[in-house]
Design an enzyme around this catalytic site. Structure first.
Site, mmCIF file in Angstrom:
data_model
loop_
_atom_site.group_PDB
_atom_site.id
_atom_site.type_symbol
_atom_site.label_atom_id
_atom_site.label_comp_id
_atom_site.label_asym_id
_atom_site.label_seq_id
_atom_site.Cartn_x
_atom_site.Cartn_y
_atom_site.Cartn_z
ATOM 1 N N TYR A 1 -1.646 -0.819 10.369
ATOM 2 C CA TYR A 1 -1.829 -1.039 9.042
ATOM 3 C C TYR A 1 -0.648 -0.745 8.043
ATOM 4 O O TYR A 1 -0.081 -1.219 7.385
ATOM 5 C CB TYR A 1 -2.915 -0.234 8.582
ATOM 6 C CG TYR A 1 -3.488 -0.613 6.990
ATOM 7 C CD1 TYR A 1 -3.810 -1.997 6.458
ATOM 8 C CD2 TYR A 1 -3.549 0.241 6.170
ATOM 9 C CE1 TYR A 1 -4.168 -2.319 5.067
ATOM 10 C CE2 TYR A 1 -3.691 -0.017 4.861
ATOM 11 C CZ TYR A 1 -4.145 -1.419 4.435
ATOM 12 O OH TYR A 1 -4.433 -1.600 2.933
ATOM 13 N N SER B 1 0.724 -1.103 0.232
ATOM 14 C CA SER B 1 -0.198 -0.097 -0.119
ATOM 15 C C SER B 1 0.954 1.101 -0.128
ATOM 16 O O SER B 1 1.957 1.076 0.398
ATOM 17 C CB SER B 1 -0.899 0.128 1.253
ATOM 18 O OG SER B 1 -1.670 1.099 1.425
HETATM 19 P P1 NAD Z 1 -11.679 -6.268 1.175
HETATM 20 O O1 NAD Z 1 -11.987 -6.117 2.605
HETATM 21 O O2 NAD Z 1 -12.882 -6.163 0.058
HETATM 22 O O3 NAD Z 1 -11.082 -7.656 0.800
HETATM 23 C C1 NAD Z 1 -10.438 -8.489 1.453
HETATM 24 C C2 NAD Z 1 -10.870 -9.513 1.665
HETATM 25 O O4 NAD Z 1 -10.174 -10.619 2.460
HETATM 26 C C3 NAD Z 1 -12.209 -10.061 2.177
HETATM 27 O O5 NAD Z 1 -12.986 -10.774 1.155
HETATM 28 C C4 NAD Z 1 -12.374 -10.691 3.334
HETATM 29 O O6 NAD Z 1 -13.321 -11.539 3.420
HETATM 30 C C5 NAD Z 1 -11.067 -11.697 3.039
HETATM 31 N N1 NAD Z 1 -10.302 -11.806 4.476
HETATM 32 C C6 NAD Z 1 -10.230 -11.299 5.648
HETATM 33 N N2 NAD Z 1 -9.707 -12.077 6.516
HETATM 34 C C7 NAD Z 1 -9.359 -13.169 5.956
HETATM 35 C C8 NAD Z 1 -8.577 -14.217 6.394
HETATM 36 N N3 NAD Z 1 -8.006 -14.303 7.944
HETATM 37 N N4 NAD Z 1 -8.453 -15.189 5.806
HETATM 38 C C9 NAD Z 1 -8.736 -15.088 4.358
HETATM 39 N N5 NAD Z 1 -9.517 -14.179 3.743
HETATM 40 C C10 NAD Z 1 -9.722 -12.902 4.698
HETATM 41 O O7 NAD Z 1 -10.489 -5.201 0.867
HETATM 42 P P2 NAD Z 1 -9.972 -4.857 -0.599
HETATM 43 O O8 NAD Z 1 -10.064 -3.305 -0.722
HETATM 44 O O9 NAD Z 1 -10.152 -5.719 -1.622
HETATM 45 O O10 NAD Z 1 -8.279 -5.048 -0.042
HETATM 46 C C11 NAD Z 1 -7.638 -6.194 -0.889
HETATM 47 C C12 NAD Z 1 -6.210 -5.742 -0.526
HETATM 48 O O11 NAD Z 1 -5.740 -4.839 -1.030
HETATM 49 C C13 NAD Z 1 -5.903 -5.814 1.186
HETATM 50 O O12 NAD Z 1 -4.643 -6.157 1.391
HETATM 51 C C14 NAD Z 1 -5.643 -4.192 1.123
HETATM 52 O O13 NAD Z 1 -5.010 -3.856 2.451
HETATM 53 C C15 NAD Z 1 -5.193 -3.639 -0.025
HETATM 54 N N6 NAD Z 1 -5.275 -2.618 -0.307
HETATM 55 C C16 NAD Z 1 -6.434 -1.905 -0.928
HETATM 56 C C17 NAD Z 1 -6.845 -0.581 -1.112
HETATM 57 C C18 NAD Z 1 -7.914 0.070 -1.403
HETATM 58 O O14 NAD Z 1 -7.957 1.065 -1.561
HETATM 59 N N7 NAD Z 1 -9.262 -0.797 -1.359
HETATM 60 C C19 NAD Z 1 -5.393 0.383 -1.187
HETATM 61 C C20 NAD Z 1 -4.339 -0.273 -0.975
HETATM 62 C C21 NAD Z 1 -4.071 -1.598 -0.600
#
Ligand code: NAD
Length: 273
Positions: free
Chosen positions: A167, A154
């Protein structure tokens, strides 16, 4: 000059943890659309079923597996299932991750009020979840002598954002681990096992829309600050990640390992002046 088809991932077997989430499911669909088989691993049964339905509609070859990235035994069982069914594991995308209010400072809870459990949960989900899945699935790649692991870091890995110390620290650890594992895989297992990460910037998704836009669709103060620091002058959306993901897991990037690639409209390059 013979330029290889750099995006060809037809027939590859690709596991995505957190694959039923916003970004994971977008990646699953894009990868499936290129002819790869997708294995969607997620904790959430309902979201898994929804993602499965979407992949079905697209005619993508896929399997869903319910499991936690924090449970090594479950991950090993999942890896065995994938190898029994498809014979190999070409790609692992470590997409499970995220922040939580329990590890976030606000008006009521300052730094001194954060409790260890909240911090530990966020740190573990992002860092340990990436580490353990890389062990369980990466071991098959080591036996095959090839494969690709793609982590999700990130913006706050480069410079921490306010309010979310766990985080930010966990994503910095994910970036550091990406470099560590790239070296370890290349030197001790196979030079054809690559490990990279993407570092998404500020994406506007349903989950954070309320933080970035008010009810009238105008930017909140935090949203405005982000845009002011984004030279390309907009939020990203999940689709902005996909071509970079496809490139990193495809043969065309075969000399790229240990890289953390920002996809952020220039946010991490801009000092603010
Ligand atoms: P999201 O919450 O939609 O997706 C995360 C998924 O992980 C969910 O479906 C959840 O059920 C699953 N999950 C949670 N705990 C778990 C576990 N213990 N085992 C297996 N699955 C588990 O979030 P997102 O926005 O799609 O983010 C995905 C990745 O991208 C994350 O690592 C997040 O930190 C990173 N990220 C997101 C953004 C953003 O703006 N959305 C920006 C930078 C980084």
């Amino acid at each position: 000059m013979n330029v290889p088809n750099s995006y060809d991932i037809d027939g590859k077997v690709c596991v995505i943890t957190g694959g039923a989430g916003v970004l994971g499911s977008a990646m699953a669909k894009a990868i499936g659309q290129q002819g790869a088989t997708v294995v969607v691993l997620d904790l959430d049964d309902e979201k898994l079923a929804m993602t499965g339905d979407e992949l079905d509609e697209m005619g993508v070859e896929y399997t869903t597996i319910q499991g936690s990235v924090l449970d090594r035994a479950e991950l090993e069982a999942a890896a065995e299932t994938v190898v029994d069914e498809y014979g190999r594991i070409d790609v692992l995308i470590n997409g499970a991750g995220g922040n939580s209010p329990e590890a976030t400072t606000d008006e009521e809870t300052d730094f001194f009020g954060l409790n260890a459990e909240g911090v530990e949960n966020v740190f573990n989900l992002n860092f340990l979840g990436t580490f353990l899945a890389s062990q369980a699935f990466g071991e098959y790649m080591a036996q095959q002598g090839e494969g690709h692991i793609l982590n999700v870091s990130s913006m706050n890995a480069f410079t921490p954002l306010t309010k979310i110390p766990a985080y930010s620290g966990a994503k910095a650890a994910v970036s550091n681990f990406t470099e560590w594992l790239a070296v370890d895989m290349a030197q001790n297992h196979s030079p054809d096992i690559r490990v990279n990460a993407i570092a998404p910037g500020f994406l506007l998704t349903e989950q954070n829309r309320y933080l970035l836009l008010d009810d009238d669709g105008e930017l909140t103060d935090r949203g405005q600050q982000i845009i002011d620091h984004t030279p390309q002058d907009r939020f990203g959306d999940p689709e902005d990640l996909l071509s970079t993901v496809l490139w990193l897991i495809a043969p065309g990037s075969e000399f790229v390992t240990g890289a953390v690639i920002p996809i952020d409209g220039g946010f991490s390059a801009y000092s603010g002046v």
